[in-house]
Scaffold this motif. Structure first.
Motif, PDB file in Angstrom:
ATOM      1  N   TRP A 169      -4.873   9.812 -15.351  1.00 57.20           N
ATOM      2  CA  TRP A 169      -4.130   8.729 -14.732  1.00 57.20           C
ATOM      3  C   TRP A 169      -3.437   7.886 -15.789  1.00 57.20           C
ATOM      4  CZ3 TRP A 169      -6.462   4.333 -16.556  1.00 57.20           C
ATOM      5  CH2 TRP A 169      -7.808   4.440 -16.905  1.00 57.20           C
TER       6      TRP A 169
ATOM      7  N   THR B 262      -1.296   3.881 -15.948  1.00 54.11           N
ATOM      8  CA  THR B 262      -0.829   2.678 -15.260  1.00 54.11           C
ATOM      9  C   THR B 262       0.238   2.009 -16.112  1.00 54.11           C
ATOM     10  OG1 THR B 262      -2.538   1.286 -16.255  1.00 54.11           O
ATOM     11  CG2 THR B 262      -3.047   2.271 -14.109  1.00 54.11           C
TER      12      THR B 262
ATOM     13  N   ASN C 276       0.823  -1.214   0.000  1.00 51.46           N
ATOM     14  CA  ASN C 276       0.000   0.000   0.000  1.00 51.46           C
ATOM     15  C   ASN C 276       0.857   1.263   0.000  1.00 51.46           C
ATOM     16  OD1 ASN C 276      -2.354  -1.544   0.040  1.00 51.46           O
ATOM     17  ND2 ASN C 276      -2.395  -1.591   2.267  1.00 51.46           N
TER      18      ASN C 276
ATOM     19  N   TYR D  46       0.789   5.204  -6.831  1.00 48.06           N
ATOM     20  CA  TYR D  46       0.304   4.063  -6.052  1.00 48.06           C
ATOM     21  C   TYR D  46       1.029   2.813  -6.531  1.00 48.06           C
ATOM     22  CZ  TYR D  46      -3.616   7.187  -5.089  1.00 48.06           C
ATOM     23  OH  TYR D  46      -4.393   8.260  -4.714  1.00 48.06           O
ATOM     24  N   THR D  47       1.553   2.024  -5.597  1.00 43.37           N
ATOM     25  CA  THR D  47       2.221   0.774  -5.944  1.00 43.37           C
ATOM     26  C   THR D  47       2.283  -0.121  -4.703  1.00 43.37           C
ATOM     27  OG1 THR D  47       4.196  -0.196  -6.973  1.00 43.37           O
ATOM     28  CG2 THR D  47       4.552   1.662  -5.496  1.00 43.37           C
ATOM     29  N   GLU D  48       2.779  -1.315  -4.874  1.00 46.55           N
ATOM     30  CA  GLU D  48       2.946  -2.246  -3.755  1.00 46.55           C
ATOM     31  C   GLU D  48       4.397  -2.353  -3.306  1.00 46.55           C
ATOM     32  OE1 GLU D  48       0.512  -3.875  -1.909  1.00 46.55           O
ATOM     33  OE2 GLU D  48      -0.740  -2.484  -3.026  1.00 46.55           O
TER      34      GLU D  48
ATOM     35  N   LYS E 182       3.352  11.092  -2.826  1.00 48.88           N
ATOM     36  CA  LYS E 182       2.693  12.294  -3.333  1.00 48.88           C
ATOM     37  C   LYS E 182       3.687  13.437  -3.357  1.00 48.88           C
ATOM     38  CE  LYS E 182      -1.358  15.179  -2.678  1.00 48.88           C
ATOM     39  NZ  LYS E 182      -2.560  15.425  -1.893  1.00 48.88           N
TER      40      LYS E 182
ATOM     41  N   ARG F  39       0.365   2.949 -10.573  1.00 49.72           N
ATOM     42  CA  ARG F  39      -0.673   3.864 -11.079  1.00 49.72           C
ATOM     43  C   ARG F  39      -0.243   5.266 -10.671  1.00 49.72           C
ATOM     44  NH1 ARG F  39      -6.403   3.800 -12.324  1.00 49.72           N
ATOM     45  NH2 ARG F  39      -7.329   5.815 -11.798  1.00 49.72           N
TER      46      ARG F  39
ATOM     47  N   ILE G 105       2.049   4.795  -1.131  1.00 44.45           N
ATOM     48  CA  ILE G 105       1.499   6.003  -1.747  1.00 44.45           C
ATOM     49  C   ILE G 105       2.552   7.091  -1.628  1.00 44.45           C
ATOM     50  CG2 ILE G 105      -0.327   7.737  -1.707  1.00 44.45           C
ATOM     51  CD1 ILE G 105      -2.087   5.623  -0.289  1.00 44.45           C
TER      52      ILE G 105
END
Length: 188
Positions: free
Chosen positions: A155, A157, A115, A127-129, A119, A147, A117
């Protein structure tokens, strides 16, 4: 008579259990295990916070619910981490959060898991893992699907990415999908 047979069986079972137990090493199976020694941190903090200043302004603010320091391995582990960097006018330049973070104490090479994030001040959100931060190059890299969302709502991806801390110069590999400000995929 039946009670005596049950008692005899119980007594025999206890004798067998006691005779097969090595009481000299009882409790030492965890102390002598090298794999468990590596898991014991030198220091551990709950409700961890770190601030970094340059002259009179704050550069960094980092929070974690739990922090573990492994001095022998030069490793820090943070759980449920959030980090903010600041510009000289005290505004947030960038932020990054993740559930599990590993930091090399010497090089500050950082790996953020689950999770994630990130910015930037231009309201670009990633957003990625899994995310890697190379402190020497001041460079982000994610070898897993990502993303990226822009301030206007568009957006993009992809299968992986790399970029700078400000998320202004991003390279997205194997672009999978993109959309405009209202979330409609862009026609090819």
């Amino acid at each position: 008579m039946k009670l005596l047979k049950n008692f005899s069986f119980l007594l025999f079972s206890v004798f067998l259990f006691v005779s097969c137990t090595d009481f000299k090493n009882l409790g030492n199976e965890f102390v002598n295990s090298n794999s468990n020694v590596d898991k014991i941190p030198n220091m551990e903090f709950y409700g961890f916070r770190r601030e970094s200043y340059d002259t009179n302004f704050k550069q960094l603010d980092s929070f974690a619910t739990n922090a573990k320091f492994f001095n022998d391995k030069k490793r820090i582990e943070l759980y449920d981490s959030r980090t903010y960097t600041y510009e000289s006018n005290k505004t947030i330049a960038a932020s990054v959060s993740g559930q599990f973070v590993i930091i090399n104490q010497d090089t500050l090479y950082t790996q953020i898991y689950t999770n994630v994030i990130a910015k930037s001040s231009n309201n670009t959100v990633l957003y990625t893992e899994y995310l890697q931060w190379d402190n020497e190059k001041k460079h982000f890299k994610s070898p897993v699907p990502i993303r990226v969302e822009q301030e206007d709502g568009s957006w993009l991806t992809g299968s992986s990415m790399e970029g700078d801390m400000g998320l202004e110069n991003i390279t997205i590999y194997n672009e999978v999908d993109e959309g405009d400000a209202i979330g409609v995929p862009v026609a090819e």
